[in-house]
Design an enzyme around this catalytic site. Structure first.
Site, short mmCIF file in Angstrom:
data_model
loop_
_atom_site.label_atom_id
_atom_site.label_comp_id
_atom_site.label_asym_id
_atom_site.label_seq_id
_atom_site.Cartn_x
_atom_site.Cartn_y
_atom_site.Cartn_z
N HIS A 35 0.82 -1.22 0.00
CA HIS A 35 0.00 0.00 0.00
C HIS A 35 0.85 1.27 0.00
O HIS A 35 0.33 2.37 -0.20
CB HIS A 35 -0.94 0.03 1.21
CG HIS A 35 -1.97 -1.05 1.19
ND1 HIS A 35 -2.85 -1.23 0.15
CD2 HIS A 35 -2.26 -2.04 2.09
CE1 HIS A 35 -3.64 -2.28 0.40
NE2 HIS A 35 -3.30 -2.78 1.57
N ASP A 41 -2.35 -10.63 -2.64
CA ASP A 41 -2.95 -10.16 -1.39
C ASP A 41 -4.43 -9.85 -1.64
O ASP A 41 -4.82 -9.47 -2.75
CB ASP A 41 -2.21 -8.90 -0.90
CG ASP A 41 -2.67 -8.43 0.47
OD1 ASP A 41 -1.99 -8.73 1.46
OD2 ASP A 41 -3.73 -7.73 0.55
N HIS A 72 -6.09 -7.41 -0.80
CA HIS A 72 -6.31 -5.99 -1.08
C HIS A 72 -5.50 -5.55 -2.29
O HIS A 72 -4.42 -6.08 -2.54
CB HIS A 72 -5.92 -5.14 0.14
CG HIS A 72 -6.62 -5.54 1.39
ND1 HIS A 72 -6.06 -6.42 2.30
CD2 HIS A 72 -7.84 -5.22 1.88
CE1 HIS A 72 -6.91 -6.61 3.30
NE2 HIS A 72 -8.00 -5.90 3.07
N ASP A 98 -4.35 -13.10 2.96
CA ASP A 98 -5.60 -12.65 3.58
C ASP A 98 -6.83 -12.92 2.70
O ASP A 98 -7.95 -12.57 3.09
CB ASP A 98 -5.54 -11.17 4.02
CG ASP A 98 -4.85 -10.27 3.03
OD1 ASP A 98 -4.48 -10.72 1.93
OD2 ASP A 98 -4.68 -9.07 3.35
N TYR A 148 -3.88 -12.43 8.18
CA TYR A 148 -4.08 -12.05 9.58
C TYR A 148 -4.76 -13.12 10.42
O TYR A 148 -5.04 -12.88 11.60
CB TYR A 148 -4.87 -10.73 9.63
CG TYR A 148 -4.21 -9.67 8.77
CD1 TYR A 148 -3.10 -8.98 9.23
CD2 TYR A 148 -4.65 -9.42 7.47
CE1 TYR A 148 -2.46 -8.05 8.43
CE2 TYR A 148 -4.01 -8.48 6.66
CZ TYR A 148 -2.92 -7.81 7.15
OH TYR A 148 -2.28 -6.90 6.36
C1 SP5 Z 1 -1.17 -5.31 3.70
C2 SP5 Z 1 -2.61 -5.38 4.02
O1 SP5 Z 1 -3.21 -6.43 3.94
N1 SP5 Z 1 -3.17 -4.26 4.44
C3 SP5 Z 1 -4.56 -4.30 4.76
C4 SP5 Z 1 -4.99 -2.95 5.14
C5 SP5 Z 1 -6.48 -2.95 5.26
N2 SP5 Z 1 -6.85 -2.36 6.48
C6 SP5 Z 1 -8.21 -1.99 6.46
C7 SP5 Z 1 -8.65 -1.95 7.87
C8 SP5 Z 1 -10.08 -1.61 7.97
C9 SP5 Z 1 -10.47 -1.77 9.39
N3 SP5 Z 1 -10.38 -3.11 9.80
C10 SP5 Z 1 -11.15 -3.32 10.97
C11 SP5 Z 1 -11.55 -4.74 11.03
C12 SP5 Z 1 -12.58 -4.89 12.10
N4 SP5 Z 1 -13.21 -6.17 11.96
ZN ZN Z 2 -4.20 -7.33 2.41
#
Ligand code: SP5
Ligand code: ZN
Length: 351
Positions: A169, A205, A207, A293, A332
């Site tokens: 990112h 990934d 995302h 993920d 994660y």
């Molecule tokens: C590298 C990578 O996988 N980064 C992922 C970043 C995405 N983060 C978004 C987080 C949004 C809030 N997550 C809260 C989850 C509550 N269940």
């Molecule tokens: Zn990710």
């Protein structure tokens, strides 16, 4: 093809201690135990683990602006010498104001005196906190990725940078999404510069890797292809990652985004990876952004890929028959993280 794992224990120095999500500090999922789980799994699988070689700050400037690098390097010390740790009592670097592009009518943005505002010039979100050991870990992750690329340049077929924090990112001038420096982009640029040959990033990934896309958006020397949760369905990075983003200028046609609906499972995910493999066929080197993920139980994404799906993904990329650097991104679900990584690597190494 034997596979070498590059790992630094310095990742444990990065303790984001949560993230600020919609204004609320939540626990966060990018934890030191992720690195420990991956190390334990690759060791148990019999892979050889080596330490990274030393790098120079200049190595980071191949894909990042010097202003971002020096901001990240100094951010925690600057924060500590401000009032924020005592008033209001925030012990991590976190932005509070962002320069909306339409706000900046002057010739260039001033560098704000307040570190809380200055952070807003570089951060794309409030979820990517900087603590005392963050820079040390970020730099070690960059060193692992560059070492993995150098192992390929020395004639190895496969190298895996088992790093955290992740990187895809982070762009040329900005950080966010739990990422600070773009490890996969550093490895790609190293391979490209050292050989003059084409490199293809395959980002699996869950995302979209908006940082890697941005860094290589205007070049045909590094292709970027990604299969990910549709940002239009409400997922990070929200603003980019759509199929119409295909590159610009010399990079026109060198960027490919495949956006999947929530709930997508093995068949459609693997069909997407096959498209990215075909897209990458003209490259001499492959860099995989290995987030795991997309797994069905992952707390950060609604994709529903299995462990076997990750093995099959590795096998599809092996089909290219190209020297390959794998760089760890997200993933994660601590109960399955090691198993997912090892399954992918086994597919990549052994088919
Ligand atoms: C590298 C990578 O996988 N980064 C992922 C970043 C995405 N983060 C978004 C987080 C949004 C809030 N997550 C809260 C989850 C509550 N269940
Ligand atoms: Zn990710």
């Amino acid at each position: 093809m034997p596979l070498t794992v590059v790992y630094s224990p310095a990742h444990v120095r990065h303790l984001p201690d949560g993230e600020i999500w919609v204004g609320v500090r939540i626990a966060g999922t990018e934890l030191p135990s992720r690195g420990e789980a991956i190390l334990a799994a690759v060791t148990a699988a019999g892979h050889v683990v080596v330490a990274p070689h030393a790098i120079e700050d200049d190595d980071l400037l191949s894909v990042h602006d010097s202003a971002l690098v020096s901001f990240l390097q100094n951010a925690y010390a600057d924060w500590e010498s401000s009032d924020y740790p005592r008033d209001p009592g925030q012990d991590r670097v976190v932005p509070y104001a962002f320069p909306h592009p339409d706000m900046l009518v002057g010739p260039r943005p001033r560098n704000p005196a307040s570190v809380g505002a200055r952070t807003g010039l570089f951060a794309m979100d409030t979820m990517t906190l900087i603590g005392a050991g963050t820079w040390e870990a970020v730099r070690a992750a960059a060193a692992c990725s560059l070492t993995a690329a150098d192992l390929i340049l020395a004639g190895n077929e496969l190298a895996y940078a088992a790093v955290r924090p992740p990187g895809h990112h982070a762009g040329r001038t900005f950080y966010g999404g739990s990422c600070y420096l773009n490890n996969a982009a550093l490895a790609s640029q190293r391979l490209s510069e050292a050989t003059g040959e084409k490199v293809a990033v395959i980002d699996i990934d869950a995302h979209h890797g908006n940082g890697t896309q941005q860094i290589f958006y205007e070049t045909s020397r590094v292709l970027y292809g990604s299969v990910h949760i549709d940002p239009g369905s409400g997922y990070f990075p929200h603003w980019v990652g759509f199929p119409e983003e295909a590159g610009r200028g010399d990079g026109k046609g060198a960027n490919k985004n495949l956006a999947l609906a929530p709930g997508t499972g093995d068949a459609d995910w693997l069909a997407g990876i096959q498209k990215l493999v075909d897209f990458s066929a003209t490259a001499a080197f492959i860099v995989v952004s290995l987030g795991v993920d997309s797994f069905r139980d992952d707390p950060e994404s609604p994709l529903a890929v299995s462990v076997e799906g990750h093995h099959a993904a590795g096998k599809l990329i092996k089909g290219l028959g190209k020297p390959t650097v794998v760089v760890q991104e997200g993933g994660y679900d601590l109960d399955h993280l090691g198993e997912l990584v090892v399954a992918f690597l086994d597919g990549l190494e052994n088919g």
